[in-house]
Design an enzyme around this catalytic site. Sequence first.
Site, PDB file in Angstrom:
ATOM      1  N   GLY A 151       0.698  -1.067   0.121  1.00 39.84           N
ATOM      2  CA  GLY A 151      -0.067  -0.012   0.063  1.00 39.84           C
ATOM      3  C   GLY A 151       0.768   1.380   0.031  1.00 39.84           C
ATOM      4  N   GLU A 187       4.309  -6.524   1.568  1.00 39.17           N
ATOM      5  CA  GLU A 187       3.781  -6.979   0.219  1.00 39.17           C
ATOM      6  C   GLU A 187       3.812  -5.572  -0.476  1.00 39.17           C
ATOM      7  OE1 GLU A 187      -0.188  -7.942   1.371  1.00 39.17           O
ATOM      8  OE2 GLU A 187       0.488  -9.882   2.354  1.00 39.17           O
ATOM      9  N   ARG A 201       2.994  -1.380  -5.860  1.00 33.16           N
ATOM     10  CA  ARG A 201       3.355  -0.110  -6.757  1.00 33.16           C
ATOM     11  C   ARG A 201       4.597   0.615  -6.236  1.00 33.16           C
ATOM     12  NH1 ARG A 201      -1.355   3.028  -7.926  1.00 33.16           N
ATOM     13  NH2 ARG A 201      -2.309   1.644  -6.204  1.00 33.16           N
ATOM     14  N   ARG A 213      -5.933   3.436 -15.418  1.00 31.39           N
ATOM     15  CA  ARG A 213      -5.983   4.409 -14.268  1.00 31.39           C
ATOM     16  C   ARG A 213      -6.455   5.527 -14.164  1.00 31.39           C
ATOM     17  NH1 ARG A 213      -2.359   5.860 -11.446  1.00 31.39           N
ATOM     18  NH2 ARG A 213      -3.241   5.207  -9.376  1.00 31.39           N
ATOM     19  N   TYR A 228      -9.573   5.772 -11.964  1.00 34.67           N
ATOM     20  CA  TYR A 228      -9.255   6.592 -10.366  1.00 34.67           C
ATOM     21  C   TYR A 228      -9.422   7.868 -10.788  1.00 34.67           C
ATOM     22  CZ  TYR A 228      -7.784   1.686  -9.326  1.00 34.67           C
ATOM     23  OH  TYR A 228      -7.653   0.639  -9.223  1.00 34.67           O
ATOM     24  N   CYS A 234     -14.105   4.525 -27.990  1.00 37.41           N
ATOM     25  CA  CYS A 234     -15.411   5.145 -28.098  1.00 37.41           C
ATOM     26  C   CYS A 234     -16.049   5.405 -26.623  1.00 37.41           C
ATOM     27  CB  CYS A 234     -16.321   4.318 -28.963  1.00 37.41           C
ATOM     28  SG  CYS A 234     -15.724   4.440 -30.439  1.00 37.41           S
ATOM     29  N   TYR A 270       0.095  -1.844 -12.114  1.00 40.09           N
ATOM     30  CA  TYR A 270      -1.512  -1.671 -12.464  1.00 40.09           C
ATOM     31  C   TYR A 270      -1.707  -0.928 -13.775  1.00 40.09           C
ATOM     32  CZ  TYR A 270      -1.461  -2.495  -7.344  1.00 40.09           C
ATOM     33  OH  TYR A 270      -1.378  -3.172  -6.349  1.00 40.09           O
TER      34      TYR A 270
END
Length: 441
Positions: free
Chosen positions: A262, A300, A303, A339, A343, A371, A400
């Site tokens: 994270g 873990e 990113r 992304r 987001y 489109c 990602y």
Amino acid sequence: MTRTGRTLRARAPAFSYRESKKGLFRRSTGSILCCEDVPLSHLAERFDTPLYVYSATAIRERMRIFEHAFRKVPHTVCFSVKANSNLGILRLLAQVGCGFDIVSGGELQRVLRVDRHAAKQVVFSGVGKTAEEMTAALKAGIMLFNVESESELWVLAESAARLKQTAKIALRVNPDVRAETHPYISTGLHQHKFGIPISASRRIYAQASGIRSLKVAGVSVHIGSQITNVKPFGEAMLRVAELVRELRADGHRIDFVDAGGGLGIVYDQGNLPDFEGYVADYAEAVLRPLRGLKVHLLLEPGRSILGPAGALLTRVLYKKTNGTKKFLVVDAAMNDLLRPSLYNAYHEIAKVEWKDGSSLSETVDVVGPICETGDFFARARELPRSEEGDLLAILDAGAYGMALASNYNSRPRPAEALVDGNSAKVIRRRETMADLLRNEL
Ligand SMILES: *Cc1c(COP(=O)(O)O)cnc(C)c1O
């Protein structure tokens, strides 16, 4: 160019501008964006666009920084495979001693393909593990299951009993900590689908310890993704440390604490923190509450290892003006990098080739051919003036990016290339229409 140039220096060794020398006297004629020592324009010529480009040196360097920050405690860095699951990337990480955090049976197969012996450094997370996936993980002999519900515990117990094995488990507890990130990737509040409320976990640990095919071994958390303030990590660990003490008092043997992933990266231009100091702060936040606990720490990250090490290289197909708005239509689209659409994420976009003396800029929307109005990479962005045929690099796309790519609009997914020093190789061939049609009857 100064603004973009300055920002890009902070992304070295992955991406930086070099002087480009052409012509008879090889005088500088401008600058060119390189991945390590390889100009991105060379990669576009060799492998075509859109193309994901990764820097092996940057990935190794970021792993080294992570390892260094936690060097004083027993730990295993388990790269989160869902951030980037390319075999070439996983192989590179396995070579530097990385373990893996998986969330599906498919990811397990990828890890085993890279290294048959990697399972002993694999943790299995996810809210919806099937009995088949659990059985495959048990057969492979993974290190730890992060169990996310009571029902899952029973299914795992049965799967292990059938194989006459014991499954080592941690409960993924939900510490009810607020992490400031996008609501889709915040996971540590009680209203989220993830984990077991920390208040209920002691009772479930007690149940688990009564089952012969399970072995209680740890406590796990993961509070969300793209979290750039290290405080919530510390708060979560404080609650975990308290739980570890209670569980030990209850008679459980707790060997592992899994701090999840994270840690965010800074996508905006400017203000890029020095990664080494940032990870040191993160390590301090995570480690302080655990002091004196004598556990093996699992991490873990996804990113923070891969994000800045990759970019999506794309070519401008068309320039168009609608009223007062200017658009650059590029050959990459939301199916290649989701992304921004998913987001509303910001990605810095860098022009690959600069000519000496060119300083014009313009405000544009950078959009793909799909489109959907949501198919964009940047809106109202001031960029150096580009022409049709120019190359652009969408930065910080290593995590990602390809992992979320799809075939929407029947677009074959891009190729991926791995650069190491002055060499570059394809680690995933460009998809073809034959690949897309293969399973259709
Ligand atoms: C997604 C995920 C990670 C990785 O998150 P990053 O933000 O990429 O570091 C780690 N652990 C679990 C359980 C995850 O779901």
